[in-house]
Write a protein that holds these residues in place. Structure first.
Motif, PDB file in Angstrom:
ATOM      1  N   GLY A 299     108.928 -76.017  35.232  1.00 36.30           N
ATOM      2  CA  GLY A 299     108.553 -77.401  35.478  1.00 36.30           C
ATOM      3  C   GLY A 299     108.392 -78.215  34.217  1.00 36.30           C
ATOM      4  O   GLY A 299     107.611 -79.155  34.178  1.00 36.30           O
ATOM      5  N   SER A 300     109.063 -77.872  33.151  1.00 35.37           N
ATOM      6  CA  SER A 300     109.117 -78.639  31.895  1.00 35.37           C
ATOM      7  C   SER A 300     107.853 -78.559  31.051  1.00 35.37           C
ATOM      8  O   SER A 300     107.278 -79.559  30.658  1.00 35.37           O
ATOM      9  N   GLY A 301     107.415 -77.388  30.736  1.00 34.51           N
ATOM     10  CA  GLY A 301     106.259 -77.226  29.864  1.00 34.51           C
ATOM     11  C   GLY A 301     106.460 -76.109  28.855  1.00 34.51           C
ATOM     12  O   GLY A 301     107.348 -75.274  28.985  1.00 34.51           O
TER      13      GLY A 301
ATOM     14  N   VAL B 112      93.739 -69.637  20.245  1.00 35.55           N
ATOM     15  CA  VAL B 112      94.124 -70.959  20.731  1.00 35.55           C
ATOM     16  C   VAL B 112      95.161 -70.788  21.834  1.00 35.55           C
ATOM     17  O   VAL B 112      96.122 -70.028  21.675  1.00 35.55           O
ATOM     18  N   THR B 113      94.961 -71.490  22.938  1.00 33.26           N
ATOM     19  CA  THR B 113      95.970 -71.596  23.988  1.00 33.26           C
ATOM     20  C   THR B 113      96.206 -73.076  24.229  1.00 33.26           C
ATOM     21  O   THR B 113      95.260 -73.808  24.526  1.00 33.26           O
ATOM     22  N   ALA B 114      97.444 -73.517  24.086  1.00 36.32           N
ATOM     23  CA  ALA B 114      97.785 -74.929  24.263  1.00 36.32           C
ATOM     24  C   ALA B 114      98.973 -75.045  25.213  1.00 36.32           C
ATOM     25  O   ALA B 114      99.910 -74.255  25.139  1.00 36.32           O
ATOM     26  N   ILE B 115      98.901 -76.033  26.092  1.00 31.45           N
ATOM     27  CA  ILE B 115      99.989 -76.325  27.021  1.00 31.45           C
ATOM     28  C   ILE B 115     100.530 -77.714  26.670  1.00 31.45           C
ATOM     29  O   ILE B 115      99.768 -78.679  26.574  1.00 31.45           O
ATOM     30  N   PHE B 116     101.834 -77.806  26.481  1.00 37.13           N
ATOM     31  CA  PHE B 116     102.501 -79.068  26.182  1.00 37.13           C
ATOM     32  C   PHE B 116     103.432 -79.410  27.331  1.00 37.13           C
ATOM     33  O   PHE B 116     104.093 -78.520  27.878  1.00 37.13           O
ATOM     34  N   SER B 117     103.492 -80.688  27.680  1.00 39.28           N
ATOM     35  CA  SER B 117     104.448 -81.121  28.700  1.00 39.28           C
ATOM     36  C   SER B 117     105.609 -81.815  28.012  1.00 39.28           C
ATOM     37  O   SER B 117     105.431 -82.523  27.019  1.00 39.28           O
TER      38      SER B 117
ATOM     39  N   SER C 188     103.791 -83.968  24.938  1.00 41.61           N
ATOM     40  CA  SER C 188     102.381 -84.343  25.053  1.00 41.61           C
ATOM     41  C   SER C 188     101.536 -83.096  25.215  1.00 41.61           C
ATOM     42  O   SER C 188     101.923 -82.164  25.918  1.00 41.61           O
ATOM     43  N   LEU C 189     100.370 -83.091  24.586  1.00 42.94           N
ATOM     44  CA  LEU C 189      99.426 -81.999  24.752  1.00 42.94           C
ATOM     45  C   LEU C 189      98.705 -82.194  26.086  1.00 42.94           C
ATOM     46  O   LEU C 189      98.033 -83.201  26.296  1.00 42.94           O
ATOM     47  N   THR C 190      98.865 -81.239  27.003  1.00 46.57           N
ATOM     48  CA  THR C 190      98.267 -81.324  28.330  1.00 46.57           C
ATOM     49  C   THR C 190      96.894 -80.661  28.364  1.00 46.57           C
ATOM     50  O   THR C 190      95.958 -81.180  28.952  1.00 46.57           O
TER      51      THR C 190
END
Length: 114
Positions: A38-40, A78-83, A95-97
């Motif tokens: 889904g584009s992340g 660190v856990t980061a999700i970007f869209s 974008s940082l989600t």
């Protein structure tokens, strides 16, 4: 950027300034990037460490002091999700989600002069 402000303690205010902040060491021994349906994009960093050097000074109505300091953060995760939108209209954006960070140890050393 420099950090400055004041805090109220007991009988008065403490004014502080932290300047010349420099990252002098960073270690990322375990870093993984994966694509999300889904584009992340998911970024996971484990057991990282970071060292920062800085100047500091404080002032109260009784005394003032200043010096150099070092902050060492270790066992950081660190856990980061970007869209990343999948439309073809315009330049690609990211974008940082969400972001979650934990650290195991923080060691602060302040060397001062009166």
């Amino acid at each position: 950027p420099d950090l400055s402000g004041h805090e109220k303690f007991g009988l008065g205010n403490v004014k502080y300034n932290i300047s010349r902040i420099h990252v002098t060491d960073i270690e990322l021994p375990s870093a993984f990037i994966s694509l999300l349906r889904g584009s992340g994009i998911k970024l996971v960093i484990g057991n990282a460490s970071l060292t920062i050097d800085m100047n500091w000074n404080i002032r109260t109505w009784i005394f003032k002091d200043s010096g150099r300091g070092t902050v060492h953060v270790s066992k950081a995760f660190v856990t980061a999700i970007f869209s990343t939108p999948l439309d073809n209209a315009g330049p690609t954006s990211i974008s940082l989600t969400s972001c979650r960070t934990t650290s195991g140890d923080v060691d602060i050393k302040l060397n001062g002069k009166t």
